[in-house]
Motif scaffolding. Structure first.
Motif, PDB file in Angstrom:
ATOM      1  N   THR A  18      28.511  31.482  36.727  1.00  0.00           N
ATOM      2  CA  THR A  18      29.892  31.922  36.530  1.00  0.00           C
ATOM      3  C   THR A  18      30.146  33.117  37.432  1.00  0.00           C
ATOM      4  O   THR A  18      29.321  34.035  37.496  1.00  0.00           O
ATOM      5  N   THR A  19      31.273  33.094  38.144  1.00  0.00           N
ATOM      6  CA  THR A  19      31.659  34.238  38.959  1.00  0.00           C
ATOM      7  C   THR A  19      32.683  35.054  38.187  1.00  0.00           C
ATOM      8  O   THR A  19      33.694  34.527  37.727  1.00  0.00           O
ATOM      9  N   TYR A  20      32.388  36.337  38.050  1.00  0.00           N
ATOM     10  CA  TYR A  20      33.225  37.237  37.257  1.00  0.00           C
ATOM     11  C   TYR A  20      34.044  38.132  38.181  1.00  0.00           C
ATOM     12  O   TYR A  20      33.541  38.669  39.169  1.00  0.00           O
ATOM     13  N   PHE A  21      35.316  38.285  37.838  1.00  0.00           N
ATOM     14  CA  PHE A  21      36.237  39.130  38.582  1.00  0.00           C
ATOM     15  C   PHE A  21      36.709  40.231  37.639  1.00  0.00           C
ATOM     16  O   PHE A  21      37.516  39.986  36.744  1.00  0.00           O
ATOM     17  N   ALA A  22      36.205  41.424  37.830  1.00  0.00           N
ATOM     18  CA  ALA A  22      36.618  42.590  37.049  1.00  0.00           C
ATOM     19  C   ALA A  22      37.081  43.655  38.033  1.00  0.00           C
ATOM     20  O   ALA A  22      36.433  43.887  39.057  1.00  0.00           O
ATOM     21  N   ILE A  23      38.176  44.303  37.751  1.00  0.00           N
ATOM     22  CA  ILE A  23      38.743  45.287  38.682  1.00  0.00           C
ATOM     23  C   ILE A  23      37.752  46.414  38.936  1.00  0.00           C
ATOM     24  O   ILE A  23      37.244  47.036  38.001  1.00  0.00           O
ATOM     25  N   GLN A  24      37.504  46.668  40.218  1.00  0.00           N
ATOM     26  CA  GLN A  24      36.549  47.719  40.571  1.00  0.00           C
ATOM     27  C   GLN A  24      37.124  48.777  41.495  1.00  0.00           C
ATOM     28  O   GLN A  24      36.485  49.790  41.733  1.00  0.00           O
ATOM     29  N   PHE A  25      38.320  48.552  42.018  1.00  0.00           N
ATOM     30  CA  PHE A  25      38.939  49.610  42.811  1.00  0.00           C
ATOM     31  C   PHE A  25      40.453  49.478  42.775  1.00  0.00           C
ATOM     32  O   PHE A  25      41.000  48.423  42.474  1.00  0.00           O
ATOM     33  N   GLN A  26      41.096  50.598  43.065  1.00  0.00           N
ATOM     34  CA  GLN A  26      42.544  50.653  43.219  1.00  0.00           C
ATOM     35  C   GLN A  26      42.840  51.072  44.648  1.00  0.00           C
ATOM     36  O   GLN A  26      42.170  51.946  45.207  1.00  0.00           O
ATOM     37  N   GLY A  27      43.845  50.429  45.269  1.00  0.00           N
ATOM     38  CA  GLY A  27      44.219  50.778  46.627  1.00  0.00           C
ATOM     39  C   GLY A  27      45.343  51.792  46.636  1.00  0.00           C
ATOM     40  O   GLY A  27      46.315  51.660  45.887  1.00  0.00           O
ATOM     41  N   VAL A  28      45.210  52.822  47.476  1.00  0.00           N
ATOM     42  CA  VAL A  28      46.258  53.829  47.617  1.00  0.00           C
ATOM     43  C   VAL A  28      46.615  53.969  49.098  1.00  0.00           C
ATOM     44  O   VAL A  28      45.826  53.627  49.984  1.00  0.00           O
ATOM     45  N   ASN A  29      47.803  54.479  49.373  1.00  0.00           N
ATOM     46  CA  ASN A  29      48.269  54.597  50.748  1.00  0.00           C
ATOM     47  C   ASN A  29      47.950  55.970  51.331  1.00  0.00           C
ATOM     48  O   ASN A  29      47.216  56.771  50.736  1.00  0.00           O
ATOM     49  N   GLN A  30      48.523  56.255  52.496  1.00  0.00           N
ATOM     50  CA  GLN A  30      48.290  57.523  53.194  1.00  0.00           C
ATOM     51  C   GLN A  30      48.613  58.727  52.314  1.00  0.00           C
ATOM     52  O   GLN A  30      47.955  59.767  52.398  1.00  0.00           O
ATOM     53  N   GLN A  31      49.603  58.576  51.432  1.00  0.00           N
ATOM     54  CA  GLN A  31      50.009  59.669  50.552  1.00  0.00           C
ATOM     55  C   GLN A  31      49.208  59.704  49.248  1.00  0.00           C
ATOM     56  O   GLN A  31      49.467  60.543  48.382  1.00  0.00           O
TER      57      GLN A  31
END
Length: 518
Positions: free
Chosen positions: A420-433
C-alpha cells in the motif's frame, strides 16, 4: 535536489473507484476519498509509538518476487496487521506536517485494517471556513499506483466529465474533449449532457455499477452506447469505443482583439511532462503576436509537476520579478524529517527548460507581464495554485475569474509499505513572501459560474467574457445568473468540484532529498 517529480501521477489517470460518487455526492476537492473512519471507543492513552524503521516491511501478507522500483527482492517479511499499524503510527509521527495535532488516544486495535487506522492518523483541525484542514490524506494500491503513474496513455473516450449534480437527479456534462479522441471524432462538445448509457438513465438510474463500468472502460475497443443531448437541445445516440488517449495539456492558444489591445488566451489542463514543450510553444506564439495581456484558463487543472509550474510562472513574468527570487519553498514540521536544507527546500523560477519534453537547458521565453488573469474553479488545485501564489509573491498582479480554487498548498513523499502506498502531507509550499496559507483556496476577483453553454476559449463564454471585461475596465461585470448558474455558483462556494478525479491527479510531489547531516 532536482525539482519536482509527479512520478507520472500528474499524467491524466483513470479514476480509481471511479464514479462511486454517482451514488453519493460530488468529488472530494482533491481529498482522499469518501470513506469514513470507524468509531473510536473512548480511551485515555493511545498506543506507544515506535520507530517506523523497526517494523517496516513486516506484513500480514508479504509480497514475493522482485520490486520493479529497485530491481531487488521485495523487503517484505512475515508480520501482521498490528506491525503494519505500528509502522504507520511511527511514520506519521516522524514525517507528518502536523504530527503534534494527531489525537494521542487512538488505539490501533480498534481499527480493522491498517488503512482504517491510517484514515484517522491526521489532524482533526478545521480551516477558517470549517472544512477539514487535512482533507487530502489517501492511499493507493502500490502496484496499481505504479502502473497508473508510469503510463502516458489512458484508456477512455477522450472526454472529461463535469458532475453538476452527482446525486439523483444527476446532471453529467462534458467539460471538454481531447483532440482526435473518439469523443472529438463524434463531435461531442463541451456542455453535452449524458442522457442514457447502455439504456441506463443517467439522471435517476439505479444501476450505478453499469454506469461506472461504461464510463470506465477497462480495455481498448470496449464499446458502449450513449444517448447525448447537445447544448442546442438536440439528442442523438452514438456508440463509443474506448481508445488509448494521449492528453493534450495545452490547447486553444489564440490572440483575441480587444479595445485595450491584443489579449492572449490558452487552455492549460494538466502540469504534465508533455506540457513543458507545449507551454514554451504557446508563450512563443503569444509573444510573437505582441499580446498586452494574458488569460490562462486553469479551471480544470488539478496540478502536476511543480517544475512545469515554475517554468510557466517564469515565462509569464519579467526578469526583474523572477531573477533570484523563490517560486516555492517547502516548509516541513519542526522535526525536519528529511534533513532538508533551505537550499534543498527552495524551488526557483526556472529560466531554462528542465528536459521533461524538450531538451534541458534551453532558455525560456518571457512575456514580461506585470499582470495576468487566471480562470479558476474548485478543480483548480495544487501546482496550479502554486502558479498563482508564486506570481503574487514577486509582485505580479494575478486576477482570478470564476470560482474559488481547491485550497491545497501541501505535498507528499508517497511511501510504500506492504503493498500500500500512503500519502500523508509532509510539507507546505510558500512563496517569496513566505505565504502559503490558502487552505480554503484563493477567492476569485470576479465570481462567475462555469458556463457549459459555450466552448472554452469562446469570448462569449461566461468566465472568459468576464476576464476580458475586467481587463478592459478594471471592474467585474454585473452578474446576470440563471437559476442553474446560481446553483452551480452555490456549489462552488462550498468547494464542490465538478470533475471526478483520483486524488493522484491533484498532488504536488517531490523526490525525497538525500538525507543531510544529523
Amino acid at each position: 535536489m532536482r525539482g519536482v517529480r509527479m512520478l507520472g501521477a500528474a499524467r491524466r489517470v483513470m479514476v480509481l473507484a471511479a464514479l462511486a460518487t454517482l451514488a453519493a455526492c460530488g468529488g472530494g476537492g482533491g481529498g482522499g476519498g469518501i470513506s469514513l473512519p470507524l468509531a473510536v471507543p473512548a480511551a485515555t492513552t493511545g498506543d506507544p509509538i515506535v520507530a517506523s524503521s523497526t517494523v517496516a516491511g513486516q506484513c500480514a501478507a508479504p509480497r514475493n518476487g522482485i520490486d520493479p522500483d529497485t530491481g531487488a527482492a521485495f523487503p517484505d517479511r512475515q508480520g501482521s496487521a498490528e506491525t503494519e499499524k505500528a509502522w504507520l503510527r511511527g511514520w506519521i509521527d516522524e514525517t507528518y506536517l502536523w504530527f503534534d495535532e494527531v489525537p494521542t488516544n487512538l488505539v490501533a486495535a480498534n481499527y480493522t485494517t491498517p488503512i482504517d487506522y491510517f484514515n484517522v492518523l491526521k489532524t482533526p483541525a478545521l480551516t477558517a471556513s470549517g472544512r477539514p484542514k487535512d482533507r487530502f490524506h489517501f492511499t493507493a494500491d502500490t502496484a496499481t499506483y505504479r502502473a497508473l503513474s508510469q503510463s502516458d496513455i489512458d484508456v477512455g473516450y477522450g472526454f472529461e466529465l463535469a458532475f453538476l449534480s452527482a446525486a439523483p437527479p444527476r446532471d453529467v456534462r462534458v467539460a471538454f474533449s481531447e483532440p482526435g479522441s473518439p469523443a472529438a471524432q463524434q463531435g461531442i462538445v463541451r456542455g453535452t449532457k449524458l442522457v442514457t448509457i447502455d439504456g441506463i438513465d443517467v439522471a435517476a438510474g439505479s444501476d450505478v455499477n453499469g454506469l461506472n463500468a461504461a464510463l470506465n472502460p477497462a480495455t481498448v475497443g470496449e464499446s458502449h452506447s450513449f444517448t447525448l443531448r447537445a447544448p442546442d437541445g438536440s439528442e442523438r445516440t452514438v456508440s463509443l469505443a474506448a481508445a488509448g488517449i494521449t492528453r493534450t495539456p495545452v490547447q486553444d492558444v489564440k490572440t483575441l482583439s480587444t479595445a485595450s489591445g491584443p489579449v492572449g488566451y490558452m487552455l492549460f489542463n494538466d502540469h504534465l511532462a508533455t506540457a513543458e514543450a507545449q507551454l514554451i510553444a504557446a508563450i512563443n506564439q503569444l509573444k510573437g503576436a505582441g499580446i498586452s495581456d494574458l488569460v490562462i484558463d486553469m479551471r480544470y487543472n488539478g496540478g502536476g509537476y511543480l517544475d512545469v509550474a515554475s517554468e510557466l510562472a517564469y515565462m509569464v513574468a519579467s526578469p526583474a520579478a523572477t531573477n533570484g527570487t523563490v517560486f516555492e519553498r517547502m516548509q516541513f514540521s519542526s522535526k525536519n524529517p528529511f534533513h532538508v536544507t533551505t537550499a534543498q527546500a527552495t524551488l526557483p523560477f526556472y529560466s531554462t527548460s528542465r528536459g521533461y519534453s524538450t531538451p534541458a537547458g534551453q532558455a525560456l521565453p518571457q512575456l514580461g507581464l506585470s499582470r495576468v488573469t487566471v480562470l479558476t474553479g474548485p478543480d483548480t488545485c495544487s501546482a496550479s495554485e502554486s502558479v498563482i501564489n508564486s506570481l503574487r509573491g514577486v509582485g505580479v498582479t494575478v486576477n482570478l475569474v470564476g470560482g474559488a480554487t481547491c485550497g491545497k498548498p501541501y505535498g507528499f513523499f508517497p511511501q510504500d509499505n506492504c503493498g500500500t502506498t500512503y500519502f500523508a502531507i509532509q510539507f507546505q509550499g510558500v512563496n517569496q513572501q513566505g505565504f502559503g496559507d490558502y487552505g480554503d483556496g484563493f477567492a476569485p476577483t470576479c465570481a462567475v459560474a462555469d458556463d457549459f453553454d459555450h466552448a472554452l476559449g469562446d469570448p462569449a463564454e461566461g468566465r472568459l467574457a468576464a476576464a476580458l471585461a475586467l481587463q478592459g475596465s478594471g471592474a467585474c461585470p454585473t452578474a446576470s445568473a440563471s437559476k442553474a448558474d446560481a446553483a452551480r455558483s452555490k456549489a462552488e462556494v462550498g468547494g464542490t468540484p465538478y470533475l471526478v478525479r483520483s486524488p493522484v491527479r491533484e498532488i504536488r510531489l517531490v523526490s525525497p532529498p538525500a538525507a543531510g547531516p544529523g
